[in-house]
Design a protein around this motif. Structure first.
Motif, mmCIF file in Angstrom:
data_model
loop_
_atom_site.group_PDB
_atom_site.id
_atom_site.type_symbol
_atom_site.label_atom_id
_atom_site.label_comp_id
_atom_site.label_asym_id
_atom_site.label_seq_id
_atom_site.Cartn_x
_atom_site.Cartn_y
_atom_site.Cartn_z
ATOM 1 N N GLU A 72 0.675 -1.395 0.038
ATOM 2 C CA GLU A 72 -0.141 -0.173 0.044
ATOM 3 C C GLU A 72 0.706 1.347 0.058
ATOM 4 O O GLU A 72 1.745 1.160 0.382
ATOM 5 C CB GLU A 72 -0.760 -0.132 1.637
ATOM 6 C CG GLU A 72 -1.791 -1.016 1.552
ATOM 7 C CD GLU A 72 -2.731 -1.438 2.454
ATOM 8 O OE1 GLU A 72 -3.683 -1.526 2.374
ATOM 9 O OE2 GLU A 72 -1.866 -0.781 3.593
ATOM 10 N N SER A 73 0.384 2.331 -0.276
ATOM 11 C CA SER A 73 1.138 3.526 -0.320
ATOM 12 C C SER A 73 1.260 4.308 1.113
ATOM 13 O O SER A 73 1.123 3.958 2.128
ATOM 14 C CB SER A 73 -0.390 5.143 -0.211
ATOM 15 O OG SER A 73 0.381 6.097 -0.839
ATOM 16 N N GLY A 74 2.640 4.662 0.946
ATOM 17 C CA GLY A 74 3.285 4.535 2.242
ATOM 18 C C GLY A 74 4.057 3.112 3.060
ATOM 19 O O GLY A 74 4.863 3.383 4.112
ATOM 20 N N SER A 75 3.832 2.377 2.695
ATOM 21 C CA SER A 75 4.666 0.668 3.084
ATOM 22 C C SER A 75 6.184 1.118 2.526
ATOM 23 O O SER A 75 7.357 -0.268 3.644
ATOM 24 C CB SER A 75 4.180 -0.416 2.539
ATOM 25 O OG SER A 75 4.140 -0.154 0.452
ATOM 26 N N GLY A 76 7.063 1.909 1.995
ATOM 27 C CA GLY A 76 8.541 1.755 2.012
ATOM 28 C C GLY A 76 9.193 1.538 0.460
ATOM 29 O O GLY A 76 10.681 1.401 -0.113
ATOM 30 N N LYS A 77 8.094 1.858 -0.396
ATOM 31 C CA LYS A 77 8.305 0.950 -1.693
ATOM 32 C C LYS A 77 9.396 1.991 -1.885
ATOM 33 O O LYS A 77 10.358 1.433 -3.103
ATOM 34 C CB LYS A 77 6.890 0.731 -2.582
ATOM 35 C CG LYS A 77 6.724 -0.741 -1.819
ATOM 36 C CD LYS A 77 5.236 -0.710 -2.711
ATOM 37 C CE LYS A 77 4.229 0.711 -3.502
ATOM 38 N NZ LYS A 77 3.322 1.680 -2.595
ATOM 39 N N THR A 78 8.930 3.033 -2.567
ATOM 40 C CA THR A 78 9.631 4.168 -3.064
ATOM 41 C C THR A 78 11.464 4.480 -1.843
ATOM 42 O O THR A 78 12.291 4.110 -3.002
ATOM 43 C CB THR A 78 8.924 5.727 -3.480
ATOM 44 O OG1 THR A 78 7.872 5.377 -4.064
ATOM 45 C CG2 THR A 78 10.571 6.260 -4.037
ATOM 46 N N THR A 79 10.860 4.174 -0.702
ATOM 47 C CA THR A 79 12.620 4.519 -0.246
ATOM 48 C C THR A 79 12.919 3.097 -0.412
ATOM 49 O O THR A 79 14.927 2.990 -0.788
ATOM 50 C CB THR A 79 12.049 4.550 1.227
ATOM 51 O OG1 THR A 79 11.097 5.371 1.162
ATOM 52 C CG2 THR A 79 13.567 5.033 2.317
ATOM 53 N N THR A 80 12.824 2.490 -0.977
ATOM 54 C CA THR A 80 13.311 0.990 -1.379
ATOM 55 C C THR A 80 14.760 1.523 -1.979
ATOM 56 O O THR A 80 15.610 1.243 -2.371
ATOM 57 C CB THR A 80 12.833 0.031 -1.146
ATOM 58 O OG1 THR A 80 12.138 -0.605 0.181
ATOM 59 C CG2 THR A 80 13.576 -1.458 -1.006
HETATM 60 N N1 LIG Z 1 12.368 12.092 2.496
HETATM 61 C C1 LIG Z 1 11.390 11.637 3.767
HETATM 62 N N2 LIG Z 1 11.185 12.420 5.026
HETATM 63 C C2 LIG Z 1 10.606 11.938 6.373
HETATM 64 N N3 LIG Z 1 9.994 10.779 5.565
HETATM 65 C C3 LIG Z 1 9.624 10.174 4.051
HETATM 66 C C4 LIG Z 1 11.123 10.668 3.755
HETATM 67 N N4 LIG Z 1 10.728 9.213 2.432
HETATM 68 C C5 LIG Z 1 9.688 8.524 2.548
HETATM 69 N N5 LIG Z 1 8.702 9.133 4.034
HETATM 70 C C6 LIG Z 1 7.818 8.187 5.066
HETATM 71 O O1 LIG Z 1 8.760 7.161 4.893
HETATM 72 C C7 LIG Z 1 7.296 6.376 4.154
HETATM 73 C C8 LIG Z 1 7.287 5.359 3.195
HETATM 74 O O2 LIG Z 1 7.742 6.041 2.107
HETATM 75 P P1 LIG Z 1 7.377 5.472 0.390
HETATM 76 O O3 LIG Z 1 7.530 6.874 -0.380
HETATM 77 O O4 LIG Z 1 8.700 4.566 0.228
HETATM 78 O O5 LIG Z 1 6.757 4.595 0.313
HETATM 79 P P2 LIG Z 1 5.457 4.107 -0.638
HETATM 80 O O6 LIG Z 1 5.462 3.017 -0.252
HETATM 81 O O7 LIG Z 1 6.586 4.612 -2.114
HETATM 82 O O8 LIG Z 1 4.184 4.516 -0.860
HETATM 83 P P3 LIG Z 1 3.319 4.883 -2.432
HETATM 84 O O9 LIG Z 1 3.277 3.383 -2.979
HETATM 85 O O10 LIG Z 1 2.472 5.785 -2.340
HETATM 86 O O11 LIG Z 1 4.372 5.763 -3.585
HETATM 87 C C9 LIG Z 1 5.951 6.747 4.342
HETATM 88 O O12 LIG Z 1 5.579 7.221 5.883
HETATM 89 C C10 LIG Z 1 6.935 7.968 3.863
HETATM 90 O O13 LIG Z 1 6.128 9.713 4.719
#
Ligand SMILES: Nc1ncnc2c1ncn2[C@@H]1O[C@H](COP(=O)(O)OP(=O)(O)OP(=O)(O)O)[C@@H](O)[C@H]1O
Ligand SMILES: [Mg+2]
Length: 266
Positions: free
Chosen positions: A45-53
């Protein structure tokens, strides 16, 4: 198609944002490996950490702890410009928001010429122009119409296609594709995905797809990684997970699929 050689491995990868009460463990002790020629999807789901990975793997963001091993080499702390450029020749990305990924003052011709220069300095100008025109055609763009434009003069879908053209020119070993077709109309989506899968067949590129779209993941991937609150809660063969999910979160994610379809049909 999938070779038995490991291409990328992450070990206990962790990224914490903020501190104290507002601390977010965006990626929390994640470990997995990908083989040469393998296609995997990271779902959640959104916010699960995919883009950060993805940003950690691409070395656009340093980890709080953990390791990234590429082709047997620990690259976690590689930081010189030369070593990073070498890494980015092998590991490329297509992003959710392709706008932030280009220099907006450069023409598309210049953006793509720079991509080719990353691969080889010895290609002549005429050869470069030919190669660029060819890849633009193969991603469904008209070279004459596109080459002199700047990224901000294109639509989101056209910019995603330019990123794809870059990938075709650079031919990385690993592509990290974060919602790569989010801005491309549904009718062209399958064509773009097929083009990416052909790259795996043609020269063994590995792909990490990042998506909410379980259908896309199932259609393209050998294996799935299901992510929830920064952790991988389930991983395995795509077919096996879709047909027989074990983790409660995965089950919930799969239950939502018919609802998504209903929404799409409206
Ligand atoms: N630069 C940042 N500073 C602070 N918090 C961050 C930062 N980048 C991401 N986060 C937090 O880390 C968590 C994971 O974010 P991420 O962008 O990895 O999610 P995601 O799975 O890619 O979501 P989506 O499907 O919406 O793209 C979220 O809670 C987000 O708010
Ligand atoms: Mg994301």
């Amino acid at each position: 198609m999938v070779e038995d050689r490991e291409l990328l491995r992450v070990e206990n990868l962790t990224r914490i944002f903020g501190s104290g009460k507002s601390q977010v463990r965006a990626v929390d002790n994640v470990s997995f490996s990908i083989k040469e020629g393998e296609i995997v999807s990271l779902l959640g789901e959104s916010g699960s950490g995919k883009t950060t990975t993805a940003r950690l793997i691409l070395k656009l963001l340093p980890p709080t702890s953990g390791k990234i091993i590429f082709r047997g080499k620990d690259i976690t702390y590689v930081s010189s410009r030369k070593e990073l450029l070498n890494y980015w020749r092998e590991v490329q990305a297509i992003f959710q928001d392709p706008f932030s990924s280009f220099n907006i003052f450069y023409s598309i011709r210049r953006v793509l010429n720079n991509a080719l220069r990353l691969v080889s300095e010895s290609i002549s100008r005429e050869e470069r122009e030919e190669m660029i025109k060819e890849v633009l055609l193969s991603v469904g763009l008209n070279p004459a119409e596109i080459l002199d434009k700047r990224p901000y003069e294109l639509s989101g879908g056209q910019r995603q296609r330019i990123m794809l053209a870059r990938v075709l020119l650079i031919r990385p070993k690993l592509l990290v594709a974060d919602e790569p077709t989010s801005m491309i109309d549904a009718s062209s989506r399958a064509g773009i995905l097929n083009l990416l899968m052909e790259l795996r067949n043609a020269y063994g590129m590995s792909i990490i797809f990042i998506t909410h779209d379980i259908g896309l993941a199932y259609y393209t991937s050998d294996r799935l990684f299901i992510m929830n609150s920064g952790k991988i809660v389930e991983e395995g063969d795509a077919e096996e997970i879709i047909n027989n999910p074990k983790d409660d979160y995965t089950k919930k994610l799969l239950e939502d699929v018919p609802v998504i379809h209903r929404k799409w049909e409206l």
